[in-house]
Each structure stands twice: as structure tokens, then as C-alpha cells.
Design a protein around this motif. Structure first.
Motif, PDB file in Angstrom:
ATOM      1  N   CYS A 235       0.815  -1.220   0.000  1.00 32.88           N
ATOM      2  CA  CYS A 235       0.000   0.000   0.000  1.00 32.88           C
ATOM      3  C   CYS A 235       0.849   1.271   0.000  1.00 32.88           C
ATOM      4  CB  CYS A 235      -0.939  -0.001   1.208  1.00 32.88           C
ATOM      5  SG  CYS A 235      -2.371  -1.071   0.989  1.00 32.88           S
ATOM      6  N   TYR A 236       2.010   1.225   0.626  1.00 38.21           N
ATOM      7  CA  TYR A 236       2.845   2.423   0.713  1.00 38.21           C
ATOM      8  C   TYR A 236       3.974   2.436  -0.312  1.00 38.21           C
ATOM      9  CZ  TYR A 236       0.474   3.968   4.951  1.00 38.21           C
ATOM     10  OH  TYR A 236      -0.473   4.427   5.847  1.00 38.21           O
ATOM     11  N   GLY A 237       4.079   1.355  -1.085  1.00 34.90           N
ATOM     12  CA  GLY A 237       5.082   1.321  -2.132  1.00 34.90           C
ATOM     13  C   GLY A 237       6.512   1.300  -1.641  1.00 34.90           C
ATOM     14  N   VAL A 238       6.757   0.554  -0.565  1.00 36.56           N
ATOM     15  CA  VAL A 238       8.125   0.410  -0.047  1.00 36.56           C
ATOM     16  C   VAL A 238       8.456  -1.074   0.044  1.00 36.56           C
ATOM     17  CG1 VAL A 238       7.979   2.554   1.279  1.00 36.56           C
ATOM     18  CG2 VAL A 238       7.390   0.394   2.382  1.00 36.56           C
ATOM     19  N   PRO A 239       9.724  -1.441  -0.002  1.00 40.54           N
ATOM     20  CA  PRO A 239      10.096  -2.852   0.156  1.00 40.54           C
ATOM     21  C   PRO A 239       9.690  -3.380   1.528  1.00 40.54           C
ATOM     22  CG  PRO A 239      11.922  -1.570  -0.727  1.00 40.54           C
ATOM     23  CD  PRO A 239      10.894  -0.585  -0.282  1.00 40.54           C
ATOM     24  N   ALA A 249       8.272   7.098   7.376  1.00 41.34           N
ATOM     25  CA  ALA A 249       7.461   7.447   8.544  1.00 41.34           C
ATOM     26  C   ALA A 249       6.023   6.945   8.467  1.00 41.34           C
ATOM     27  CB  ALA A 249       7.476   8.959   8.746  1.00 41.34           C
ATOM     28  N   ASP A 250       5.336   7.196   7.349  1.00 41.22           N
ATOM     29  CA  ASP A 250       3.924   6.818   7.265  1.00 41.22           C
ATOM     30  C   ASP A 250       3.747   5.299   7.281  1.00 41.22           C
ATOM     31  OD1 ASP A 250       3.196   9.478   7.186  1.00 41.22           O
ATOM     32  OD2 ASP A 250       3.084   9.552   4.999  1.00 41.22           O
ATOM     33  N   ALA A 251       4.560   4.614   6.493  1.00 40.63           N
ATOM     34  CA  ALA A 251       4.482   3.149   6.456  1.00 40.63           C
ATOM     35  C   ALA A 251       4.860   2.563   7.812  1.00 40.63           C
ATOM     36  CB  ALA A 251       5.403   2.596   5.369  1.00 40.63           C
ATOM     37  N   TYR A 252       5.870   3.141   8.429  1.00 39.40           N
ATOM     38  CA  TYR A 252       6.333   2.673   9.739  1.00 39.40           C
ATOM     39  C   TYR A 252       5.215   2.759  10.780  1.00 39.40           C
ATOM     40  CZ  TYR A 252       9.040   2.632  14.095  1.00 39.40           C
ATOM     41  OH  TYR A 252       9.513   2.341  15.355  1.00 39.40           O
ATOM     42  N   GLU A 289      -5.226   6.965  16.254  1.00 35.48           N
ATOM     43  CA  GLU A 289      -6.646   6.896  16.599  1.00 35.48           C
ATOM     44  C   GLU A 289      -7.247   8.271  16.837  1.00 35.48           C
ATOM     45  OE1 GLU A 289      -6.599   4.139  19.832  1.00 35.48           O
ATOM     46  OE2 GLU A 289      -6.514   2.379  18.499  1.00 35.48           O
ATOM     47  N   ARG A 290      -6.412   9.249  17.194  1.00 32.11           N
ATOM     48  CA  ARG A 290      -6.912  10.612  17.409  1.00 32.11           C
ATOM     49  C   ARG A 290      -6.866  11.452  16.136  1.00 32.11           C
ATOM     50  NH1 ARG A 290      -3.450  10.617  21.992  1.00 32.11           N
ATOM     51  NH2 ARG A 290      -2.033  11.936  20.775  1.00 32.11           N
ATOM     52  N   GLY A 291      -5.943  11.115  15.231  1.00 30.06           N
ATOM     53  CA  GLY A 291      -5.681  11.978  14.083  1.00 30.06           C
ATOM     54  C   GLY A 291      -6.428  11.572  12.823  1.00 30.06           C
ATOM     55  N   LYS A 292      -6.049  12.206  11.731  1.00 33.66           N
ATOM     56  CA  LYS A 292      -6.638  11.954  10.425  1.00 33.66           C
ATOM     57  C   LYS A 292      -5.838  10.864   9.718  1.00 33.66           C
ATOM     58  CE  LYS A 292      -8.031  14.296   6.161  1.00 33.66           C
ATOM     59  NZ  LYS A 292      -8.026  15.590   5.431  1.00 33.66           N
ATOM     60  N   LEU A 293      -6.534   9.850   9.208  1.00 36.93           N
ATOM     61  CA  LEU A 293      -5.858   8.724   8.570  1.00 36.93           C
ATOM     62  C   LEU A 293      -5.518   9.045   7.125  1.00 36.93           C
ATOM     63  CD1 LEU A 293      -8.105   5.756   9.796  1.00 36.93           C
ATOM     64  CD2 LEU A 293      -6.129   6.772  10.923  1.00 36.93           C
ATOM     65  N   ASP A 294      -4.341   8.599   6.681  1.00 39.29           N
ATOM     66  CA  ASP A 294      -4.029   8.743   5.261  1.00 39.29           C
ATOM     67  C   ASP A 294      -4.758   7.638   4.483  1.00 39.29           C
ATOM     68  OD1 ASP A 294      -2.503   6.376   5.449  1.00 39.29           O
ATOM     69  OD2 ASP A 294      -0.653   7.474   5.819  1.00 39.29           O
ATOM     70  N   GLN A 295      -4.820   7.785   3.176  1.00 37.12           N
ATOM     71  CA  GLN A 295      -5.627   6.864   2.365  1.00 37.12           C
ATOM     72  C   GLN A 295      -5.122   5.423   2.401  1.00 37.12           C
ATOM     73  OE1 GLN A 295      -8.595   7.853   1.041  1.00 37.12           O
ATOM     74  NE2 GLN A 295      -8.854   5.621   0.808  1.00 37.12           N
TER      75      GLN A 295
END
Length: 308
Positions: A235-239, A249-252, A289-295
């Protein structure tokens, strides 16, 4: 501490291990090993089990057996109990010999029978006790390879028939050295098999929670860590190997969150995989859980039918 689920049914295949209490040796000499094998043979014959492979180490043992009848618990209770009594009597000791309850992993026979047959007999080599499995007297290897006479209670032909020759069996075992452990595919700590196998097992499980049994053991189809990390990578396009690198950061953060929320891994285990402290894992989970989720994370949660 959660107790392990004991699921019994006709035709179940199990990988069984039991370890010495406080890591102590459960076999002090050859007589102990002969004694254990005598009790094992009697139990295999009485219960009608099919024993495909075994290995006695110093402080633990491995068995791979099938139960044509749902009688694992009764047989294992007696085997471990009788051996403990004999060990204590012979060595003038008292108290527990084995560390808690034995571990029983339900195995997909079609996918893992052969792999576990060689995994078990390679234990002495991995432990550096010997250089070749044939050098270890206390496993099923020599009998299966035709190098020694087999006890009547070993399901010898059931394994040998899977190979063109005994030499082919020896080559197969030798090729197992250095390969990835089958336990990386373990689900819920007690299931080893593919999706269809897990679905079949799930239908056998009680519909309601069982007190003291880990939730993951009652949900064998729940994704494991490897499945989660592979999905995040896509989904995040990383190995996959880089999913738990903080530079991504986002994938992590998504992986950390899903390992807790979907795979239901313990906090300490997620922290270890992610290379951070348990409080930091909790912080990541709370922030998501508090914030806005990325797609990508939204898509992952939707695929797992989970709400943040």
C-alpha cells in the motif's frame, strides 16, 4: 499468563515440545532417554497415534504425531506424568521436571509434514551437538534413513513412502540446513498452515471466548506479522524489508498500528520488531486513533474490516 488452547479432533497433526523446568535437563544420561522412549512407545501404541518423527535433546524433546482419535491430552498427560515420576524416583528428586504445560502446534499435514520431519531431526545439528543428524542417536533420523532398526511404534513407512529412496530422504534433510524456520509462518502461536487449513480449524473452535485462552488462538485466520508488513509494503510502495524503518514514517507508523490493532501482537513484541520502547508504540497507536488517517491506512483498515 494465558493458557494454551487444546484443540483435539480425529486426524489432527501436532508438533509437540516440552522443556525442562527452569531450563534444567530432562535427560541426564542414556538410561533416561531409553526410559522416555519406552514410555513414548507404549503411549503411541495405546492411543493409536502415528509418530512420524522425534528428537530428544538435553532439556527438551520434539514429537511430530497424528491422532486418528481425539486423544492428545490424555496421552500426553500420562506420558509426561509417568516419565516425571520415573525420573524423580531414579535420581531421588522431587517436584516439577517439566516447565508448565507442553506446547502443541496444530500442523497442516499437506503443507508441513515433510518440513517438520526434517526440522525435528536437524535440531542436534542446529544446536551444534553434532555435525550430521546421523550422529545423534536419540532421534528418528537413523531409522528413517535405514541406518538403524526402527522401533515398531514409529510410523516409518508413512515417511519413507514419500521419498524415492532413503538416499533421497537424506538429501532432503541435508538441504534443510540454513533454510528459514517454519515457525516464521506460525499463526496465533499454535497454528501452522495455509488459509484453507486455518479456516477449517476456525470452524472447530468454540464460538464464545474461552477464559484464560489468548484471543489469537481462537482466531487462527487473524493476519500474522509477516502478512501485515507485506500488506503495508504494497500500500505504501516500499520494500517489505524497509517497512519498519523510521525513515519511511507513514508506512512505519501504519505497520506499528496494524501489528497491534489487527495482528493483536503483544506491546513488547511490536516494540521489539519496530526498534522502539513499548510506550512509544502506545503513543503511535493513540496518535493514529486521534488523528486523520491517510488513504493507504484507510484502505488497509477497510480490507481488515477494522475501525480506527
Amino acid at each position: 499468563m494465558a493458557r494454551p488452547l487444546r484443540l483435539e479432533f480425529a486426524g489432527a497433526l501436532y508438533h509437540l515440545t516440552a522443556r525442562g523446568n527452569a531450563r534444567q535437563k530432562i535427560f541426564l544420561d542414556e538410561e533416561d532417554r531409553r526410559c522416555f522412549l519406552e514410555f513414548l512407545g507404549k503411549e503411541v501404541e495405546q492411543q493409536g497415534w502415528l509418530l512420524y518423527a522425534y528428537c530428544l535433546m538435553d532439556n527438551h524433546y520434539h514429537l511430530l504425531l497424528e491422532t486418528p482419535e481425539p486423544n492428545l491430552v490424555a496421552g500426553m498427560r500420562r506420558l509426561n506424568g509417568v516419565y516425571t515420576q520415573a525420573f524423580n524416583r531414579r535420581h531421588r528428586r522431587i517436584g516439577h521436571l517439566l516447565q508448565g504445560r507442553y506446547k502443541a502446534i496444530l500442523v497442516d499435514k499437506d503443507a508441513y509434514l515433510l518440513e517438520l520431519c526434517r526440522y525435528i531431526v536437524l535440531n542436534p545439528v542446529r544446536a551444534k551437538a553434532v555435525k550430521q543428524p546421523a550422529q545423534w542417536r536419540w532421534s528418528s533420523y537413523a531409522a528413517t534413513a535405514g541406518r538403524a532398526s526402527a522401533p515398531p511404534w514409529l510410523a516409518l513407512k508413512a515417511v519413507q513412502v514419500l521419498f524415492a529412496s532413503r538416499a533421497a530422504y537424506e538429501r532432503f534433510v541435508a538441504q534443510g540446513l540454513g533454510q528459514e524456520s517454519p515457525w516464521v509462518q506460525l499463526r496465533g502461536q499454535i497454528y501452522l498452515g495455509g488459509e484453507e487449513f486455518l479456516k477449517r480449524l476456525e470452524r472447530r473452535l468454540p464460538a464464545r471466548p474461552v477464559r484464560g485462552v489468548a484471543r489469537s488462538q481462537l482466531q487462527p485466520t487473524r493476519p500474522n506479522a509477516q502478512t501485515i508488513e507485506a500488506a503495508v509494503a504494497r500500500c505504501y510502495g516500499v520494500p517489505v524489508a524497509n517497512v519498519l524503518e523510521r525513515s519511511n514514517a507513514d508506512a512505519y507508523k501504519a505497520a506499528v498500528y496494524l501489528l497491534r490493532r489487527v495482528a493483536n501482537l503483544p506491546l513488547a513484541l511490536v516494540a521489539k520488531r519496530a526498534g522502539v520502547s513499548p510506550p512509544r508504540v502506545s503513543q503511535i497507536q493513540a496518535a493514529i486513533e486521534r488523528g486523520k488517517l491517510d488513504q493507504p491506512l484507510k484502505d488497509l483498515l477497510e480490507s481488515y474490516k477494522v475501525k480506527a
